[in-house]
Design an enzyme around this catalytic site. Structure first.
Site, PDB file in Angstrom:
ATOM      1  N   SER A  46       0.842  -1.204   0.000  1.00 50.25           N
ATOM      2  CA  SER A  46       0.000   0.000   0.000  1.00 50.25           C
ATOM      3  C   SER A  46       0.873   1.249   0.000  1.00 50.25           C
ATOM      4  O   SER A  46       2.057   1.196   0.343  1.00 50.25           O
ATOM      5  CB  SER A  46      -0.910   0.027   1.231  1.00 50.25           C
ATOM      6  OG  SER A  46      -1.703  -1.126   1.264  1.00 50.25           O
ATOM      7  N   LEU A  63       4.599  -8.873  -1.156  1.00 49.42           N
ATOM      8  CA  LEU A  63       5.295 -10.011  -0.539  1.00 49.42           C
ATOM      9  C   LEU A  63       5.104 -11.298  -1.329  1.00 49.42           C
ATOM     10  O   LEU A  63       5.892 -12.234  -1.191  1.00 49.42           O
ATOM     11  CB  LEU A  63       4.788 -10.203   0.901  1.00 49.42           C
ATOM     12  CG  LEU A  63       5.199  -9.110   1.893  1.00 49.42           C
ATOM     13  CD1 LEU A  63       4.303  -9.152   3.130  1.00 49.42           C
ATOM     14  CD2 LEU A  63       6.662  -9.269   2.288  1.00 49.42           C
ATOM     15  N   GLY A  84       1.458  -8.340   5.668  1.00 47.45           N
ATOM     16  CA  GLY A  84       0.557  -9.446   5.365  1.00 47.45           C
ATOM     17  C   GLY A  84      -0.867  -9.093   5.732  1.00 47.45           C
ATOM     18  O   GLY A  84      -1.149  -7.997   6.220  1.00 47.45           O
ATOM     19  N   TYR A 147      -6.208 -17.430   8.777  1.00 49.89           N
ATOM     20  CA  TYR A 147      -5.201 -16.436   9.178  1.00 49.89           C
ATOM     21  C   TYR A 147      -4.300 -17.010  10.284  1.00 49.89           C
ATOM     22  O   TYR A 147      -3.062 -16.935  10.205  1.00 49.89           O
ATOM     23  CB  TYR A 147      -5.930 -15.163   9.636  1.00 49.89           C
ATOM     24  CG  TYR A 147      -5.098 -14.193  10.420  1.00 49.89           C
ATOM     25  CD1 TYR A 147      -4.092 -13.440   9.813  1.00 49.89           C
ATOM     26  CD2 TYR A 147      -5.314 -14.013  11.789  1.00 49.89           C
ATOM     27  CE1 TYR A 147      -3.327 -12.544  10.547  1.00 49.89           C
ATOM     28  CE2 TYR A 147      -4.566 -13.119  12.526  1.00 49.89           C
ATOM     29  CZ  TYR A 147      -3.571 -12.395  11.907  1.00 49.89           C
ATOM     30  OH  TYR A 147      -2.806 -11.508  12.632  1.00 49.89           O
TER      31      TYR A 147
HETATM   32  P1  NAI Z   1      -2.370  -3.982   9.208  1.00 50.93           P
HETATM   33  O1  NAI Z   1      -3.357  -4.740   8.410  1.00 50.93           O
HETATM   34  O2  NAI Z   1      -2.714  -2.608   9.653  1.00 50.93           O
HETATM   35  O3  NAI Z   1      -0.978  -3.909   8.421  1.00 50.93           O
HETATM   36  C1  NAI Z   1      -0.503  -4.942   7.604  1.00 50.93           C
HETATM   37  C2  NAI Z   1       0.180  -4.313   6.404  1.00 50.93           C
HETATM   38  O4  NAI Z   1       0.614  -5.374   5.539  1.00 50.93           O
HETATM   39  C3  NAI Z   1      -0.758  -3.413   5.583  1.00 50.93           C
HETATM   40  O5  NAI Z   1      -0.219  -2.114   5.465  1.00 50.93           O
HETATM   41  C4  NAI Z   1      -0.862  -4.099   4.242  1.00 50.93           C
HETATM   42  O6  NAI Z   1      -0.937  -3.210   3.152  1.00 50.93           O
HETATM   43  C5  NAI Z   1       0.410  -4.928   4.208  1.00 50.93           C
HETATM   44  N1  NAI Z   1       0.261  -6.059   3.293  1.00 50.93           N
HETATM   45  C6  NAI Z   1      -0.805  -6.888   3.155  1.00 50.93           C
HETATM   46  N2  NAI Z   1      -0.604  -7.740   2.141  1.00 50.93           N
HETATM   47  C7  NAI Z   1       0.610  -7.444   1.623  1.00 50.93           C
HETATM   48  C8  NAI Z   1       1.373  -7.971   0.549  1.00 50.93           C
HETATM   49  N3  NAI Z   1       0.924  -8.979  -0.218  1.00 50.93           N
HETATM   50  N4  NAI Z   1       2.586  -7.439   0.304  1.00 50.93           N
HETATM   51  C9  NAI Z   1       3.056  -6.413   1.059  1.00 50.93           C
HETATM   52  N5  NAI Z   1       2.388  -5.866   2.077  1.00 50.93           N
HETATM   53  C10 NAI Z   1       1.171  -6.386   2.372  1.00 50.93           C
HETATM   54  O7  NAI Z   1      -1.999  -4.899  10.470  1.00 50.93           O
HETATM   55  P2  NAI Z   1      -1.309  -4.480  11.832  1.00 50.93           P
HETATM   56  O8  NAI Z   1      -2.345  -4.386  12.875  1.00 50.93           O
HETATM   57  O9  NAI Z   1      -0.394  -3.350  11.621  1.00 50.93           O
HETATM   58  O10 NAI Z   1      -0.464  -5.795  12.146  1.00 50.93           O
HETATM   59  C11 NAI Z   1       0.872  -5.924  11.730  1.00 50.93           C
HETATM   60  C12 NAI Z   1       1.249  -7.398  11.813  1.00 50.93           C
HETATM   61  O11 NAI Z   1       1.072  -7.860  13.136  1.00 50.93           O
HETATM   62  C13 NAI Z   1       0.406  -8.298  10.917  1.00 50.93           C
HETATM   63  O12 NAI Z   1       1.231  -9.324  10.392  1.00 50.93           O
HETATM   64  C14 NAI Z   1      -0.608  -8.881  11.860  1.00 50.93           C
HETATM   65  O13 NAI Z   1      -1.040 -10.164  11.431  1.00 50.93           O
HETATM   66  C15 NAI Z   1       0.196  -8.964  13.154  1.00 50.93           C
HETATM   67  N6  NAI Z   1      -0.659  -8.885  14.327  1.00 50.93           N
HETATM   68  C16 NAI Z   1      -1.252  -7.708  14.677  1.00 50.93           C
HETATM   69  C17 NAI Z   1      -2.047  -7.622  15.788  1.00 50.93           C
HETATM   70  C18 NAI Z   1      -2.654  -6.343  16.260  1.00 50.93           C
HETATM   71  O14 NAI Z   1      -3.311  -6.369  17.294  1.00 50.93           O
HETATM   72  N7  NAI Z   1      -2.458  -5.215  15.587  1.00 50.93           N
HETATM   73  C19 NAI Z   1      -2.316  -8.821  16.600  1.00 50.93           C
HETATM   74  C20 NAI Z   1      -1.648 -10.016  16.145  1.00 50.93           C
HETATM   75  C21 NAI Z   1      -0.839 -10.022  15.050  1.00 50.93           C
HETATM   76  C1  15L Z   2      -4.807 -10.220  15.260  1.00 52.36           C
HETATM   77  O1  15L Z   2      -4.063 -11.132  14.910  1.00 52.36           O
HETATM   78  C2  15L Z   2      -5.190  -9.136  14.318  1.00 52.36           C
HETATM   79  O2  15L Z   2      -4.156  -8.823  13.423  1.00 52.36           O
HETATM   80  C3  15L Z   2      -5.621  -7.869  15.007  1.00 52.36           C
HETATM   81  O3  15L Z   2      -6.313  -7.077  14.050  1.00 52.36           O
HETATM   82  C4  15L Z   2      -6.502  -8.109  16.232  1.00 52.36           C
HETATM   83  O4  15L Z   2      -7.772  -8.405  15.855  1.00 52.36           O
HETATM   84  C5  15L Z   2      -5.900  -9.174  17.133  1.00 52.36           C
HETATM   85  O5  15L Z   2      -5.407 -10.301  16.450  1.00 52.36           O
HETATM   86  C6  15L Z   2      -6.832  -9.677  18.241  1.00 52.36           C
HETATM   87  O6  15L Z   2      -6.874 -10.876  18.466  1.00 52.36           O
HETATM   88  O7  15L Z   2      -7.461  -8.839  18.885  1.00 52.36           O
END
Ligand code: NAI
Ligand code: 15L
Length: 276
Positions: A46, A63, A84, A147
């Site tokens: 993005s 990715l 992701g 996921y």
């Molecule tokens: P988010 O959805 O805001 O950010 C993920 C970023 O990955 C987005 O900017 C998106 O454009 C990018 N992305 C998606 N597909 C892509 C691709 N094919 N190639 C390149 N970039 C790509 O998620 P957030 O909340 O920032 O989370 C970051 C990481 O932490 C993620 O991997 C998420 O699974 C993990 N995570 C986050 C949690 C949370 O509470 N925020 C909880 C558990 C895990």
């Molecule tokens: C995750 O893994 C998601 O990326 C985040 O958006 C939240 O929903 C979080 O888990 C959660 O369990 O609250």
């Protein structure tokens, strides 16, 4: 008057790669990783804000594109892999971004001799445990959605690439990292941004981690996860969700037969199917 500032302090890394830099956590870490590296290469599929001076490099990358990820990781000392799909989706989307994407990250690390990955895993690797049971890094996994399965696969990649190629990983099973908890469940799962920052720093610099799995949660009152197998990281969260308790408990309660309210993964445990 002293001319000292943090840019004069030697940093542990010359160049770090941050994926997912346009996302919620990526925007937070984009700024905070400056403390640990002379240059932070920030990447996402993005649109992102332009580079802020000569200490950042902005690279657009999907990715799922193996050659692009290989080029992305050139001359990098360590990778913080946040990129992701971050919620439940159809399997094919998850396959490209998360499963293929994380494989490409490890292949790039292998080919470039990068020895440390910090992998954003998720609590959804164990989301099918009930909320009244405590789990740890050695508990059998119970992924609660495609996921969560993709994050379990990412952790398996980390184990394989450590034993086969000596690439070390800290897999962060992040709970819920947002500015504030959003519901009662998040009183248990919340990880503040300051505690996330501290956890990523420990995951980057702690020596001899092999493949360590750690739950990312603040010092909340009622937690479901034990980090007893990750004590060597020295992760010591300082925040707590307790100051949000009254506000969260005043929100409408889930129905008594709502199964997702009993399981650690919450709403992820009932998401989908997508193609019926
Ligand atoms: P988010 O959805 O805001 O950010 C993920 C970023 O990955 C987005 O900017 C998106 O454009 C990018 N992305 C998606 N597909 C892509 C691709 N094919 N190639 C390149 N970039 C790509 O998620 P957030 O909340 O920032 O989370 C970051 C990481 O932490 C993620 O991997 C998420 O699974 C993990 N995570 C986050 C949690 C949370 O509470 N925020 C909880 C558990 C895990
Ligand atoms: C995750 O893994 C998601 O990326 C985040 O958006 C939240 O929903 C979080 O888990 C959660 O369990 O609250």
């Amino acid at each position: 008057m002293s001319n000292f500032n943090h840019r004069d302090t030697p940093k542990p890394f010359n160049r770090l790669l941050l994926t997912g830099a346009a996302g919620g956590l990526g925007q937070v870490m984009r700024e905070r990783l400056q403390a640990h590296a002379n240059v932070v290469r920030v990447s996402d599929i993005s649109a992102m804000a332009p580079a802020a001076g000569d200490h950042e490099e902005v690279v657009s990358c999907n990715l799922a594109d193996k050659a692009a990820v290989l080029a992305l990781a050139q001359d990098v000392d360590a990778i913080v892999h946040l990129g992701g799909i971050s919620t439940e989706r159809d399997f094919e989307s998850i396959l490209d971004a998360n499963i293929r994407g994380t494989f490409h990250i490890y292949e790039a690390a292998r080919k470039h001799g990068i020895k440390r990955v910090v992998f954003a895993s998720s609590n959804h690797v164990t989301g099918f445990y009930p909320q009244d049971e405590q789990v740890d890094a050695h508990s059998p996994r119970r992924p609660d959605c495609y996921y969560g399965l993709s994050k379990a696969y990412g952790e398996d990649l980390a184990t394989f690439y450590f034993h086969r190629y000596g690439i070390e990983t800290v897999s962060l099973r992040i709970g819920s990292s947002f500015p504030e908890p959003r519901n009662v469940r998040m009183l248990s799962t919340w990880l503040s941004y300051d505690d996330l920052d501290h956890l990523v720093e420990r995951a980057l610099v702690c020596e001899g981690v092999g493949h360590t799995v750690v739950y990312g949660m603040s010092d909340n009152r009622d937690v479901w996860w034990s980090n007893r197998f990750a004590a060597h990281l020295g992760f010591a969260p300082k925040d707590s969700s307790e100051r949000f308790r009254a506000q969260m408990e005043a929100l409408p309660k889930p129905a008594a037969d709502d199964r997702s309210a009993l399981l650690q993964g919450g709403a992820f445990t009932t998401a989908g199917p997508f193609d019926d």
